[in-house]
Design a protein around this motif. Structure first.
Motif, PDB file in Angstrom:
ATOM      1  N   UNK A  27      -3.959 -11.442   4.311  1.00  0.00           N
ATOM      2  CA  UNK A  27      -3.471 -11.222   3.296  1.00  0.00           C
ATOM      3  C   UNK A  27      -3.408 -10.149   2.417  1.00  0.00           C
ATOM      4  N   UNK A  28      -4.487  -9.666   2.421  1.00  0.00           N
ATOM      5  CA  UNK A  28      -4.714  -8.294   1.753  1.00  0.00           C
ATOM      6  C   UNK A  28      -4.088  -7.028   2.437  1.00  0.00           C
ATOM      7  N   UNK A  29      -3.993  -7.066   3.654  1.00  0.00           N
ATOM      8  CA  UNK A  29      -3.246  -6.126   4.478  1.00  0.00           C
ATOM      9  C   UNK A  29      -1.896  -6.229   4.552  1.00  0.00           C
ATOM     10  N   UNK A  30      -1.322  -7.638   4.210  1.00  0.00           N
ATOM     11  CA  UNK A  30      -0.049  -8.016   3.870  1.00  0.00           C
ATOM     12  C   UNK A  30       0.804  -7.381   2.598  1.00  0.00           C
ATOM     13  N   UNK A  31      -0.142  -7.348   1.862  1.00  0.00           N
ATOM     14  CA  UNK A  31       0.171  -6.922   0.348  1.00  0.00           C
ATOM     15  C   UNK A  31       0.294  -5.469   0.339  1.00  0.00           C
ATOM     16  N   UNK A  32      -0.727  -4.870   1.108  1.00  0.00           N
ATOM     17  CA  UNK A  32      -0.749  -3.340   1.202  1.00  0.00           C
ATOM     18  C   UNK A  32       0.297  -2.955   1.989  1.00  0.00           C
ATOM     19  N   UNK A  33       0.586  -3.417   2.980  1.00  0.00           N
ATOM     20  CA  UNK A  33       1.711  -3.112   3.825  1.00  0.00           C
ATOM     21  C   UNK A  33       3.145  -3.151   3.294  1.00  0.00           C
ATOM     22  N   UNK A  34       3.217  -4.332   2.489  1.00  0.00           N
ATOM     23  CA  UNK A  34       4.791  -4.357   1.889  1.00  0.00           C
ATOM     24  C   UNK A  34       4.603  -3.548   0.730  1.00  0.00           C
ATOM     25  N   UNK A  35       3.636  -3.490  -0.130  1.00  0.00           N
ATOM     26  CA  UNK A  35       3.945  -2.392  -1.304  1.00  0.00           C
ATOM     27  C   UNK A  35       3.902  -1.034  -0.704  1.00  0.00           C
ATOM     28  N   UNK A  36       3.382  -0.646   0.649  1.00  0.00           N
ATOM     29  CA  UNK A  36       3.748   0.744   1.180  1.00  0.00           C
ATOM     30  C   UNK A  36       5.265   0.794   1.559  1.00  0.00           C
ATOM     31  N   UNK A  37       5.518  -0.149   1.955  1.00  0.00           N
ATOM     32  CA  UNK A  37       6.791  -0.102   2.538  1.00  0.00           C
ATOM     33  C   UNK A  37       8.278   0.130   1.342  1.00  0.00           C
ATOM     34  N   UNK A  38       7.710  -0.763   0.265  1.00  0.00           N
ATOM     35  CA  UNK A  38       8.744  -1.046  -0.865  1.00  0.00           C
ATOM     36  C   UNK A  38       8.458   0.167  -2.079  1.00  0.00           C
ATOM     37  N   UNK A  39       7.366   0.872  -1.562  1.00  0.00           N
ATOM     38  CA  UNK A  39       6.990   2.210  -2.770  1.00  0.00           C
ATOM     39  C   UNK A  39       6.686   1.167  -3.769  1.00  0.00           C
ATOM     40  N   UNK A  40       7.448   1.062  -5.095  1.00  0.00           N
ATOM     41  CA  UNK A  40       7.210   0.634  -6.164  1.00  0.00           C
ATOM     42  C   UNK A  40       7.126  -0.955  -6.074  1.00  0.00           C
ATOM     43  N   UNK A  41       6.471  -1.720  -6.846  1.00  0.00           N
ATOM     44  CA  UNK A  41       6.573  -3.141  -6.762  1.00  0.00           C
ATOM     45  C   UNK A  41       7.157  -3.546  -7.998  1.00  0.00           C
ATOM     46  N   UNK A  42       8.427  -3.436  -7.725  1.00  0.00           N
ATOM     47  CA  UNK A  42       9.632  -3.929  -9.218  1.00  0.00           C
ATOM     48  C   UNK A  42      10.108  -5.068  -8.717  1.00  0.00           C
ATOM     49  N   UNK A  43      10.722  -6.005  -9.467  1.00  0.00           N
ATOM     50  CA  UNK A  43      11.252  -7.039  -8.985  1.00  0.00           C
ATOM     51  C   UNK A  43      12.625  -6.810  -7.988  1.00  0.00           C
ATOM     52  N   UNK A  44      13.255  -5.629  -8.212  1.00  0.00           N
ATOM     53  CA  UNK A  44      14.290  -5.471  -7.400  1.00  0.00           C
ATOM     54  C   UNK A  44      13.872  -5.031  -5.986  1.00  0.00           C
ATOM     55  N   UNK A  45      12.956  -4.388  -5.877  1.00  0.00           N
ATOM     56  CA  UNK A  45      12.395  -4.079  -4.506  1.00  0.00           C
ATOM     57  C   UNK A  45      11.502  -5.285  -3.763  1.00  0.00           C
ATOM     58  N   UNK A  46      11.024  -6.237  -4.669  1.00  0.00           N
ATOM     59  CA  UNK A  46      10.637  -7.403  -4.047  1.00  0.00           C
ATOM     60  C   UNK A  46      11.693  -8.405  -3.604  1.00  0.00           C
ATOM     61  N   UNK A  47      12.762  -8.343  -4.405  1.00  0.00           N
ATOM     62  CA  UNK A  47      14.058  -9.086  -3.960  1.00  0.00           C
ATOM     63  C   UNK A  47      14.360  -8.422  -2.692  1.00  0.00           C
ATOM     64  N   UNK A  48      14.693  -7.083  -2.455  1.00  0.00           N
ATOM     65  CA  UNK A  48      15.097  -6.579  -1.237  1.00  0.00           C
ATOM     66  C   UNK A  48      14.231  -7.044   0.085  1.00  0.00           C
ATOM     67  N   UNK A  49      12.716  -7.159  -0.036  1.00  0.00           N
ATOM     68  CA  UNK A  49      12.019  -7.496   0.755  1.00  0.00           C
ATOM     69  C   UNK A  49      12.132  -8.904   1.031  1.00  0.00           C
ATOM     70  N   UNK A  50      12.293  -9.556  -0.049  1.00  0.00           N
ATOM     71  CA  UNK A  50      12.405 -11.027   0.329  1.00  0.00           C
ATOM     72  C   UNK A  50      13.594 -11.439   1.022  1.00  0.00           C
ATOM     73  N   UNK A  51      14.978 -10.675   0.699  1.00  0.00           N
ATOM     74  CA  UNK A  51      16.058 -10.849   1.215  1.00  0.00           C
ATOM     75  C   UNK A  51      16.111 -10.580   2.673  1.00  0.00           C
ATOM     76  N   UNK A  52      15.193  -9.621   3.034  1.00  0.00           N
ATOM     77  CA  UNK A  52      15.309  -9.118   4.409  1.00  0.00           C
ATOM     78  C   UNK A  52      14.308 -10.200   5.270  1.00  0.00           C
ATOM     79  N   UNK A  53      13.433 -10.820   4.971  1.00  0.00           N
ATOM     80  CA  UNK A  53      12.564 -11.804   5.399  1.00  0.00           C
ATOM     81  C   UNK A  53      13.268 -13.218   5.449  1.00  0.00           C
TER      82      UNK A  53
END
Length: 82
Positions: A27-53
């Motif tokens: 889980x810690x690795x997942x968070x790290x990889x996701x934040x590395x992919x999206x850069x900043x952890x804003x609602x907009x970038x999280x929404x984009x990641x969520x929509x991809x999944x």
């Protein structure tokens, strides 16, 4: 967790933004990889990641979608870890 067996966007954000000392290394690795992919952890970038999944676009992640998303990031989570 609302007990629905699915992860909505608000639950996804809470999962990503709130770490817990009892979280598994995966889980810690997942968070790290996701934040590395999206850069900043804003609602907009999280929404984009969520929509991809969210492959079927219903606004909720089923276990299979979430596990597939993790796998695509190179994270091997087991169904019972969710």
């Amino acid at each position: 967790d609302d007990g629905s067996g699915e992860i909505d966007f608000d639950e996804f954000c809470a999962f990503i933004l709130k770490s817990n000392e009892n979280d598994s290394k995966d889980f810690q690795d997942f968070r790290s990889k996701l934040t590395a992919i999206v850069g900043d952890v804003s609602k907009e970038t999280l929404r984009n990641a969520f929509d991809v999944i969210d492959k079927n676009g219903d606004g909720e992640l089923q276990k299979s979608e979430f596990l597939d998303g993790c796998s695509a990031l190179g994270i091997d989570l087991k169904s019972d870890e969710l």
